[in-house]
Write a protein that holds these residues in place. Structure first.
Motif, PDB file in Angstrom:
ATOM      1  N   GLY A  79       0.804  -1.208   0.000  1.00 35.91           N
ATOM      2  CA  GLY A  79       0.000   0.000   0.000  1.00 35.91           C
ATOM      3  C   GLY A  79       0.839   1.260   0.000  1.00 35.91           C
ATOM      4  O   GLY A  79       0.510   2.240  -0.678  1.00 35.91           O
ATOM      5  N   VAL A  80       1.931   1.244   0.762  1.00 32.70           N
ATOM      6  CA  VAL A  80       2.812   2.415   0.852  1.00 32.70           C
ATOM      7  C   VAL A  80       3.392   2.741  -0.524  1.00 32.70           C
ATOM      8  O   VAL A  80       3.449   3.905  -0.922  1.00 32.70           O
ATOM      9  CB  VAL A  80       3.941   2.175   1.870  1.00 32.70           C
ATOM     10  N   VAL A  81       3.838   1.714  -1.238  1.00 30.60           N
ATOM     11  CA  VAL A  81       4.431   1.934  -2.558  1.00 30.60           C
ATOM     12  C   VAL A  81       3.420   2.619  -3.479  1.00 30.60           C
ATOM     13  O   VAL A  81       3.755   3.569  -4.202  1.00 30.60           O
ATOM     14  CB  VAL A  81       4.892   0.597  -3.173  1.00 30.60           C
ATOM     15  N   ILE A  82       2.182   2.172  -3.438  1.00 29.49           N
ATOM     16  CA  ILE A  82       1.151   2.752  -4.296  1.00 29.49           C
ATOM     17  C   ILE A  82       0.854   4.197  -3.892  1.00 29.49           C
ATOM     18  O   ILE A  82       0.821   5.104  -4.729  1.00 29.49           O
ATOM     19  CB  ILE A  82      -0.141   1.909  -4.234  1.00 29.49           C
ATOM     20  N   ALA A  94       2.467  17.993  -3.069  1.00 29.28           N
ATOM     21  CA  ALA A  94       2.366  16.627  -3.588  1.00 29.28           C
ATOM     22  C   ALA A  94       2.967  15.637  -2.601  1.00 29.28           C
ATOM     23  O   ALA A  94       2.413  14.557  -2.360  1.00 29.28           O
ATOM     24  CB  ALA A  94       3.067  16.517  -4.937  1.00 29.28           C
ATOM     25  N   VAL A  95       4.092  15.995  -2.008  1.00 31.24           N
ATOM     26  CA  VAL A  95       4.722  15.139  -1.001  1.00 31.24           C
ATOM     27  C   VAL A  95       3.816  15.030   0.221  1.00 31.24           C
ATOM     28  O   VAL A  95       3.606  13.940   0.769  1.00 31.24           O
ATOM     29  CB  VAL A  95       6.105  15.694  -0.599  1.00 31.24           C
ATOM     30  N   ALA A 101      -2.127  10.591   2.487  1.00 31.83           N
ATOM     31  CA  ALA A 101      -2.883   9.429   2.024  1.00 31.83           C
ATOM     32  C   ALA A 101      -2.424   8.158   2.731  1.00 31.83           C
ATOM     33  O   ALA A 101      -3.227   7.296   3.089  1.00 31.83           O
ATOM     34  CB  ALA A 101      -2.727   9.275   0.512  1.00 31.83           C
ATOM     35  N   ASP A 102      -1.127   8.072   2.940  1.00 36.67           N
ATOM     36  CA  ASP A 102      -0.565   6.908   3.618  1.00 36.67           C
ATOM     37  C   ASP A 102      -1.036   6.839   5.068  1.00 36.67           C
ATOM     38  O   ASP A 102      -1.518   5.805   5.540  1.00 36.67           O
ATOM     39  CB  ASP A 102       0.968   6.980   3.559  1.00 36.67           C
ATOM     40  N   TYR A 103      -0.928   7.961   5.782  1.00 39.32           N
ATOM     41  CA  TYR A 103      -1.280   7.969   7.199  1.00 39.32           C
ATOM     42  C   TYR A 103      -2.785   7.878   7.427  1.00 39.32           C
ATOM     43  O   TYR A 103      -3.223   7.377   8.463  1.00 39.32           O
ATOM     44  CB  TYR A 103      -0.715   9.211   7.882  1.00 39.32           C
ATOM     45  N   ARG A 160      15.213  17.215   9.212  1.00 41.34           N
ATOM     46  CA  ARG A 160      14.121  18.176   9.356  1.00 41.34           C
ATOM     47  C   ARG A 160      12.917  17.783   8.500  1.00 41.34           C
ATOM     48  O   ARG A 160      11.755  17.900   8.935  1.00 41.34           O
ATOM     49  CB  ARG A 160      14.603  19.578   8.969  1.00 41.34           C
ATOM     50  N   LEU A 161      13.187  17.314   7.314  1.00 43.41           N
ATOM     51  CA  LEU A 161      12.101  16.890   6.430  1.00 43.41           C
ATOM     52  C   LEU A 161      11.387  15.659   6.978  1.00 43.41           C
ATOM     53  O   LEU A 161      10.162  15.516   6.832  1.00 43.41           O
ATOM     54  CB  LEU A 161      12.656  16.612   5.037  1.00 43.41           C
ATOM     55  N   ILE A 162      12.136  14.772   7.612  1.00 35.48           N
ATOM     56  CA  ILE A 162      11.535  13.582   8.207  1.00 35.48           C
ATOM     57  C   ILE A 162      10.624  13.970   9.361  1.00 35.48           C
ATOM     58  O   ILE A 162       9.518  13.440   9.513  1.00 35.48           O
ATOM     59  CB  ILE A 162      12.634  12.600   8.664  1.00 35.48           C
ATOM     60  N   VAL A 163      11.071  14.917  10.190  1.00 38.18           N
ATOM     61  CA  VAL A 163      10.225  15.385  11.290  1.00 38.18           C
ATOM     62  C   VAL A 163       8.932  15.983  10.751  1.00 38.18           C
ATOM     63  O   VAL A 163       7.838  15.724  11.268  1.00 38.18           O
ATOM     64  CB  VAL A 163      10.987  16.426  12.145  1.00 38.18           C
ATOM     65  N   ALA A 164       9.026  16.773   9.691  1.00 42.16           N
ATOM     66  CA  ALA A 164       7.847  17.419   9.115  1.00 42.16           C
ATOM     67  C   ALA A 164       6.854  16.419   8.557  1.00 42.16           C
ATOM     68  O   ALA A 164       5.640  16.662   8.562  1.00 42.16           O
ATOM     69  CB  ALA A 164       8.273  18.390   8.025  1.00 42.16           C
ATOM     70  N   THR A 165       7.350  15.294   8.067  1.00 43.68           N
ATOM     71  CA  THR A 165       6.482  14.307   7.404  1.00 43.68           C
ATOM     72  C   THR A 165       6.274  13.055   8.240  1.00 43.68           C
ATOM     73  O   THR A 165       5.717  12.067   7.754  1.00 43.68           O
ATOM     74  CB  THR A 165       7.086  13.908   6.041  1.00 43.68           C
TER      75      THR A 165
END
Length: 204
Positions: A79-82, A94-95, A101-103, A160-165
């Motif tokens: 599912g994550v890949v899709i 978009a990111v 959508a994943d979460y 930082r990007l990982i924390v944001a997402t």
């Protein structure tokens, strides 16, 4: 060739399809239970009932909860890949929509599993796989902006990007603050854009 011999392959195919459908129902029931219950509260009997099968079948197909966790990992990975497949050079929104959508699908289950990681060592493999995949994904989808900075800065930028997402950031907005999905994704997108802009200004 007798009619019995001719029909045997068809019965085998039908049996295999039925088994696969049973596996799918069991894994789905387990994933749904994981999103709402603690791991040690979930019983094989209730999973069997929810999936319309028997406890013996659950054991035969998965062995127990460890086998079920492995199956959930595979289910989540597909599912994550899709949900996280993006065109090259995606925008911040978009990111954000991809992680949103994943979460929306697996976030509640992930939060509950993370809360139990210290109690069930077997969960570490599942969750660490997700952490490593998320870091790799960020490095791939935002490769352009990250690569524009000196190598010594890229790791900190990625952090930082990982924390944001991260799923916890999603939870703070979506569940704790009660924001809508659109509001949550917009906030995550704003964080991504701000992080990239700040780093660009620091080194531009």
């Amino acid at each position: 060739m007798s009619a019995e011999t001719q029909s045997r392959p068809y019965r085998q195919v039908a049996r295999a399809a039925a088994t696969e459908e049973t596996r799918r129902r069991i894994v789905t029931a387990f994933a749904e239970a994981l999103a709402q219950r603690w791991l040690d509260e979930i019983t094989l009997d209730e999973l069997a009932t929810a999936a319309g099968t028997t406890r013996q079948t659950v054991i035969r197909l998965f062995g127990g909860k460890e086998g079920l966790l492995d199956a959930v990992v595979d289910w989540m990975r597909e599912g994550v890949v899709i949900r996280r497949t993006l065109m090259p050079g995606p925008t911040a929104i978009a990111v954000a929509r991809a992680v949103g959508a994943d979460y929306e699908t697996s976030g509640d289950m992930l939060i509950r599993l993370l809360a139990q990681e210290g109690r069930h060592p077997g969960l570490f493999t599942l969750l660490d796989l997700g952490r490593r995949h998320h870091r790799t994904w960020i490095g791939e989808v935002l490769a352009g902006p990250i690569a524009s900075h000196p190598p010594a800065e890229r790791e900190a930028l990625t952090d930082r990007l990982i924390v944001a997402t991260d799923v916890y950031s999603w939870k703070l907005l979506r569940r704790d603050a009660g924001r809508s999905r659109i509001e949550t994704e917009a906030a995550i997108a704003a964080l991504i854009a701000a992080i990239l802009a700040a780093r660009s200004n620091d080194h531009g």
